[in-house]
Design an enzyme around this catalytic site. Structure first.
Site: not given
Length: 304
Positions: A141, A169
């Site tokens: 992330y 992500k």
């Protein structure tokens, strides 16, 4: 499209779930179960549980485990379940990852260590230590607006060599850098910005990990499907239709606060309770959200 886009490991439309709370602030597992089922029924093929939007940083480890287990029991093996198991403490990240694996999660979302601001070498060591210790695949992330540091291209290329690190992500919005990583690695790229799913997919991303997807899951499902069917005009129209909804959800208050408020307006959640340091939207913020939503494609779902 890349071969990954035929059937990405974690799906193509993932909602980073809010964690519903009762009026007294306790985790509402019944509402959590109902929300997970609703999101899957409306088109999500993956869920992120216990991430930033889930207010994980204000929850105990026991609460985390209860939410992981509740969502697993609610939707079974119907969709990919990715556990938010990241922390700025590598040891705590290992503990949360073990809890997620015990609860039956399918993967881990591990955020760049925040607040500490390690070097890129420290970031690599953090992620590799976690990846070496777990059996689950990992989605990195990258959200420098919250962590204070981005993942550099060289860091992403290095981490992509680890067999357990399979996805990213991206909430950095650097499409040029991302396109290089997509071209040079097998990492599955997901837009972490709700409004950028179409641009990201145009350069090779496989889908979205979103927040606005709580409040209009079917339309986001159609957007992603239109891109994968090479129907650009339809995808563009849907993206334009969603823009005021994304604006209402993502630009006035934190996404968790806005998503809970809109879900309450939609009678999906019984309240819009958040935990400090989040607070309810002010009257001015609510007015701005309402102005965005009036006349939007979800206006008729709201009871404001």
């Amino acid at each position: 499209m890349t071969a990954h886009q035929d059937k990405p490991l974690f799906g193509t439309l993932l909602t980073a779930m809010v964690t519903p709370f009762k009026d007294d602030g306790a985790v509402d597992l019944a509402a959590t179960e109902a929300l997970a089922i609703r999101l899957v029924e409306q088109g999500c093929d993956g869920l992120v549980v216990g991430g930033t939007t889930g207010e994980y940083s204000t929850m105990t480890d026991d609460e985390h485990f209860a939410v992981f287990s509740t969502v697993r029991d609610a939707v079974g093996d119907k969709v990919a379940l990715v556990a938010g198991a990241g922390s700025n403490d590598t040891h705590h990240t290992l503990h949360l990852s073990a809890q997620a694996q015990k609860a039956g999660m399918d993967g881990l979302l591990i955020v760049t260590p925040y607040y500490n601001k390690p070097t890129q070498a420290g970031v690599v060591a953090h992620f590799e230590t976690v990846a070496d210790a777990v059996d689950l695949p990992i989605m990195l992330y990258d959200i420098p607006g919250r962590t204070g540091i981005p993942l550099s291209v060289d860091t992403l290329l290095r981490l992509a060599e680890h067999p357990k690190i399979v996805a990213v992500k991206d909430a950095k919005a650097d499409l040029v850098a991302g396109m290089r990583v997509i071209a040079e690695t097998d990492l599955l790229f997901y837009s972490g910005d709700d409004g950028l799913v179409l641009p990201w997919m145009s350069v090779g991303a496989v889908g979205l990990v979103g927040v606005t997807t709580h409040v209009d899951t079917p339309r986001f499902r159609r957007l992603i499907d239109a891109v994968n069917a090479d129907n650009l005009q339809e995808a563009l129209q849907i993206a334009h239709d969603l823009e005021p909804v994304v604006r209402a959800t993502m630009t006035h208050v934190p996404g968790a606060v806005a998503a809970k408020q809109i879900l309450n307006w939609q009678s999906v959640l019984p309240n819009h309770r958040v935990r400090l340091p989040y607070v309810d939207a002010t009257e001015a913020e609510l007015a701005a959200m309402t102005a965005d939503l009036n006349g939007s494609v979800i206006a008729n779902t709201l009871k404001i």
